[in-house]
Write a protein that holds these residues in place. Structure first.
Motif, short mmCIF file in Angstrom:
data_model
loop_
_atom_site.label_atom_id
_atom_site.label_comp_id
_atom_site.label_asym_id
_atom_site.label_seq_id
_atom_site.Cartn_x
_atom_site.Cartn_y
_atom_site.Cartn_z
N LYS A 194 3.39 10.85 -1.92
CA LYS A 194 3.48 12.26 -2.28
C LYS A 194 2.21 12.77 -2.95
CE LYS A 194 6.94 10.96 -4.68
NZ LYS A 194 8.02 10.90 -5.69
N ASP A 195 1.63 11.96 -3.82
CA ASP A 195 0.53 12.38 -4.67
C ASP A 195 -0.81 11.96 -4.06
OD1 ASP A 195 -1.29 12.86 -6.74
OD2 ASP A 195 0.12 12.21 -8.30
N ASP A 196 -1.75 12.90 -3.93
CA ASP A 196 -3.07 12.58 -3.39
C ASP A 196 -3.85 11.64 -4.29
OD1 ASP A 196 -2.75 13.98 -1.06
OD2 ASP A 196 -3.81 15.77 -1.73
N LYS A 197 -3.38 11.41 -5.48
CA LYS A 197 -4.00 10.44 -6.38
C LYS A 197 -4.04 9.06 -5.72
CE LYS A 197 -3.14 8.15 -10.85
NZ LYS A 197 -2.26 8.11 -12.05
N PHE A 198 -3.08 8.80 -4.85
CA PHE A 198 -2.97 7.48 -4.22
C PHE A 198 -3.44 7.49 -2.77
CE2 PHE A 198 0.32 7.88 -7.51
CZ PHE A 198 -0.12 6.89 -8.37
N LYS A 199 -4.09 8.56 -2.37
CA LYS A 199 -4.62 8.64 -1.02
C LYS A 199 -5.81 7.71 -0.87
CE LYS A 199 -6.41 11.96 2.38
NZ LYS A 199 -6.73 13.38 2.64
N SER A 200 -5.82 6.93 0.19
CA SER A 200 -6.92 6.01 0.47
C SER A 200 -6.86 5.63 1.94
CB SER A 200 -6.81 4.75 -0.41
OG SER A 200 -5.73 3.95 0.04
N ASN A 201 -7.76 4.78 2.37
CA ASN A 201 -7.73 4.32 3.76
C ASN A 201 -6.43 3.61 4.11
OD1 ASN A 201 -10.26 5.32 4.35
ND2 ASN A 201 -11.32 3.37 4.07
N VAL A 202 -5.77 3.03 3.10
CA VAL A 202 -4.53 2.31 3.35
C VAL A 202 -3.29 3.13 3.00
CG1 VAL A 202 -5.56 0.02 3.10
CG2 VAL A 202 -4.64 1.19 1.08
N GLU A 276 -1.05 -8.06 -1.02
CA GLU A 276 -2.50 -7.94 -1.12
C GLU A 276 -2.95 -7.29 -2.42
OE1 GLU A 276 -4.16 -6.27 2.43
OE2 GLU A 276 -3.48 -7.95 3.65
N GLY A 277 -2.00 -6.75 -3.18
CA GLY A 277 -2.30 -6.27 -4.52
C GLY A 277 -2.08 -7.35 -5.57
N THR A 278 -1.81 -8.59 -5.11
CA THR A 278 -1.60 -9.74 -5.98
C THR A 278 -2.51 -10.87 -5.52
OG1 THR A 278 0.08 -10.95 -4.69
CG2 THR A 278 0.84 -9.05 -6.00
N ASP A 279 -2.37 -12.04 -6.14
CA ASP A 279 -3.12 -13.22 -5.69
C ASP A 279 -2.25 -14.15 -4.86
OD1 ASP A 279 -5.57 -12.52 -6.79
OD2 ASP A 279 -5.12 -13.44 -8.73
N ILE A 280 -1.06 -13.72 -4.51
CA ILE A 280 -0.17 -14.50 -3.66
C ILE A 280 -0.73 -14.58 -2.25
CG2 ILE A 280 2.20 -14.72 -2.78
CD1 ILE A 280 2.01 -14.89 -5.83
N SER A 281 -0.68 -15.75 -1.63
CA SER A 281 -1.17 -15.92 -0.27
C SER A 281 -0.10 -15.54 0.74
CB SER A 281 -1.56 -17.38 -0.02
OG SER A 281 -1.80 -17.61 1.36
N VAL A 282 -0.51 -14.81 1.80
CA VAL A 282 0.39 -14.51 2.90
C VAL A 282 0.00 -15.33 4.14
CG1 VAL A 282 1.04 -12.22 2.11
CG2 VAL A 282 -1.01 -12.50 3.55
N GLU A 362 -4.27 -1.30 -9.09
CA GLU A 362 -4.66 -0.05 -8.43
C GLU A 362 -4.55 -0.17 -6.92
OE1 GLU A 362 -8.49 1.25 -9.70
OE2 GLU A 362 -7.85 1.61 -11.78
N PHE A 363 -4.89 -1.32 -6.37
CA PHE A 363 -4.78 -1.49 -4.93
C PHE A 363 -3.32 -1.61 -4.51
CE2 PHE A 363 -5.21 -3.98 -0.89
CZ PHE A 363 -5.83 -2.97 -0.17
N PHE A 364 -2.51 -2.26 -5.33
CA PHE A 364 -1.07 -2.32 -5.04
C PHE A 364 -0.51 -0.90 -4.96
CE2 PHE A 364 3.41 -2.51 -5.97
CZ PHE A 364 3.86 -3.65 -5.33
N ASP A 365 -0.92 -0.05 -5.89
CA ASP A 365 -0.42 1.33 -5.89
C ASP A 365 -0.89 2.10 -4.66
OD1 ASP A 365 0.69 0.69 -8.31
OD2 ASP A 365 -0.76 1.82 -9.53
N LYS A 366 -2.10 1.83 -4.20
CA LYS A 366 -2.58 2.49 -2.98
C LYS A 366 -1.77 2.04 -1.77
CE LYS A 366 -7.33 3.28 -4.53
NZ LYS A 366 -8.76 2.92 -4.33
N LEU A 367 -1.48 0.74 -1.71
CA LEU A 367 -0.65 0.23 -0.62
C LEU A 367 0.74 0.86 -0.64
CD1 LEU A 367 -1.60 -3.55 -0.85
CD2 LEU A 367 -2.14 -2.06 1.07
N ALA A 368 1.30 0.97 -1.85
CA ALA A 368 2.63 1.54 -2.01
C ALA A 368 2.64 3.05 -1.86
CB ALA A 368 3.21 1.14 -3.36
N GLY A 369 1.46 3.67 -2.08
CA GLY A 369 1.38 5.13 -2.04
C GLY A 369 1.91 5.78 -3.31
N THR A 370 2.11 4.97 -4.33
CA THR A 370 2.68 5.45 -5.59
C THR A 370 2.53 4.34 -6.64
OG1 THR A 370 4.73 6.15 -6.69
CG2 THR A 370 4.96 4.60 -4.89
N ASP A 371 2.57 4.72 -7.92
CA ASP A 371 2.63 3.69 -8.97
C ASP A 371 4.06 3.43 -9.41
OD1 ASP A 371 3.13 6.02 -10.34
OD2 ASP A 371 1.48 5.81 -11.77
N GLU A 372 4.99 4.20 -8.86
CA GLU A 372 6.39 4.06 -9.26
C GLU A 372 6.96 2.70 -8.87
OE1 GLU A 372 8.54 7.35 -7.67
OE2 GLU A 372 7.36 8.85 -8.77
#
Length: 411
Positions: A194-202, A276-282, A362-372
């Motif tokens: 919803k918020d452009d604060k979290f707008k990014s390539n992802v 990818e916003g953590t250090d956990i391996s996928v 911050e990257f986790f929030d970009k992936l999620a599109g929100t900090d919620e």
């Protein structure tokens, strides 16, 4: 696969940005074209295979292409560039996205301008921007977009779609989208940005994390919702897929990127990419990327794997060289799998020091599109509670989505 990758000369451009509204091939008015209303079990035919539908649109015109190794035609996976040149199309250049025109460049790495070794076709990147992009697009009459998406908002090929649309709208060029099925098009889920604060390539568009659109449908939405700069519209023609519905099971004929090597990884991708916003391996650096999950602590499970270096998985490999403990997801039925938060919540719950879970918040929030979402996980919310918080925005998004569907929906 290597043969067609070499031919792929073109274009995977990571155009990660925008384009306007426009006309939609012969399927622009109805939400679902009449020809698609009664789809049987006939074979799915991607737009690129339908030469008679788009070659006449290219006759006598200078053409640019945005594509990559997924831009293939027919049962032999012949590259679209080879087909266009054989058909005497005046193809001037190819644009390429993230992972490059051969699809072998690691995530986030630089994509350089190049020349196709087979045909001499100039190749340009739009990933990360290109100072010459305006003059390049001004030099042609029509652009073709043919990239295989995987149905998740953070997969950057749809950002490339937006950027191509922006360039076409800016320079009054027509864009032809050769549509392809969405392999995860049977669901709409996750938080809506919803918020452009979290707008990014992802997280470029205000859509659900699992968006349930083909690239052709998204292109219509970008135009229709006036998401291009200054509300411009792109002269848009979408050549639709034949015999596809949003309930169709579709296995990609070509892997879309190095870390998504098979149907299961594509289906699991949206549920696991948040790691990818953590250090956990996928599982990058193994033979099972996006099919195993783990960390360097036995608390996470009995299953073990040791990431190393694989093609396209070298520089950004979590847990490289160490034994990782966690979950083996390789026996999941991909066709029955739907997006879930249970894996993220499982690892958060097991982590001894939870303050270290969100290594890149911050990257986790970009992936999620929100900090919620991150805050809800920190607060100990259950998946049911988190999902309930998504429903108002998801309901509104689903209503908007219906306006742009080209194919029968899954619900």
């Amino acid at each position: 696969m290597k043969n067609f990758l070499v031919h792929s000369l073109l274009l995977a451009v990571l155009l990660t940005n925008s384009c306007g509204s426009s006309k939609i091939n012969k399927t622009s008015n109805p939400a679902v074209p009449a020809a698609q209303e009664n789809v049987s079990n006939q074979a799915i035919v991607p737009a690129a295979d339908q030469l008679k539908a788009y070659l006449p649109l290219l006759k006598g015109k200078k053409v640019g292409l945005m594509g990559n190794q997924t831009s293939v035609v027919g049962p032999n996976n012949e590259h679209l560039v080879d087909v266009l040149l054989r058909e005497k199309v005046d193809l001037k250049f190819g644009f390429a996205p993230e992972h490059g025109f051969r699809g072998d460049i690691e995530r986030g790495e630089k994509v350089s301008n190049d020349v196709d070794a087979k045909t001499g076709l100039p190749l340009f990147t739009l990933y990360g921007g290109n100072a010459k992009q305006d003059s390049i697009v001004k030099s042609i009459d029509v652009m073709i977009f043919d990239l295989q998406d995987v149905g998740a908002r953070f997969y950057t090929y749809i950002t490339s779609l937006h950027r191509v649309m922006e360039l076409c709208a800016k320079h009054n060029k027509e864009l032809i989208v050769l549509d392809r099925p969405n392999p995860c098009g049977d669901q709409v889920d996750g938080p809506v940005r919803k918020d452009d604060k979290f707008k990014s390539n992802v997280s470029f568009h205000k859509i659900a994390m699992v968006h349930g659109l083909t690239v052709g449908e998204l292109a219509k939405m970008i135009n229709g919702e006036k998401w291009l700069e200054n509300g411009k519209e792109c002269k848009l023609t979408v050549v639709p897929v034949q015999n596809y519905t949003h309930s169709s099971i579709y296995k990609l004929p070509v892997i879309p990127s190095p870390s998504l090597p098979n149907h299961l990884s594509v289906r699991l991708y949206a549920a696991l990419c948040l790691f990818e916003g953590t250090d956990i391996s996928v599982g990058r650096g193994t033979d099972w990327p996006f099919q195993v999950v783990g960390y360097t602590n036995p608390v996470y499970g009995d299953f073990t794997f040791t990431p190393g270096e694989k093609a396209g998985m070298v520089k950004h490999v979590e847990g490289k060289g160490a034994v990782n403990y966690g979950l083996d997801l390789r026996n999941i039925n991909p066709d029955e799998f739907k997006f879930t938060l249970k894996y993220v919540l499982y690892f958060y719950d097991k982590m001894p020091d939870k303050s270290k879970f969100f290594a890149r918040p911050e990257f986790f929030d970009k992936l999620a599109g929100t900090d919620e979402l991150r805050k809800q996980i920190l607060a100990g919310k259950t998946e049911k509670e988190i999902r309930e918080s998504w429903q108002p925005e998801l309901a509104a998004y689903k209503q908007m989505r219906k306006k742009y569907l080209l194919y029968p929906d899954f619900e």
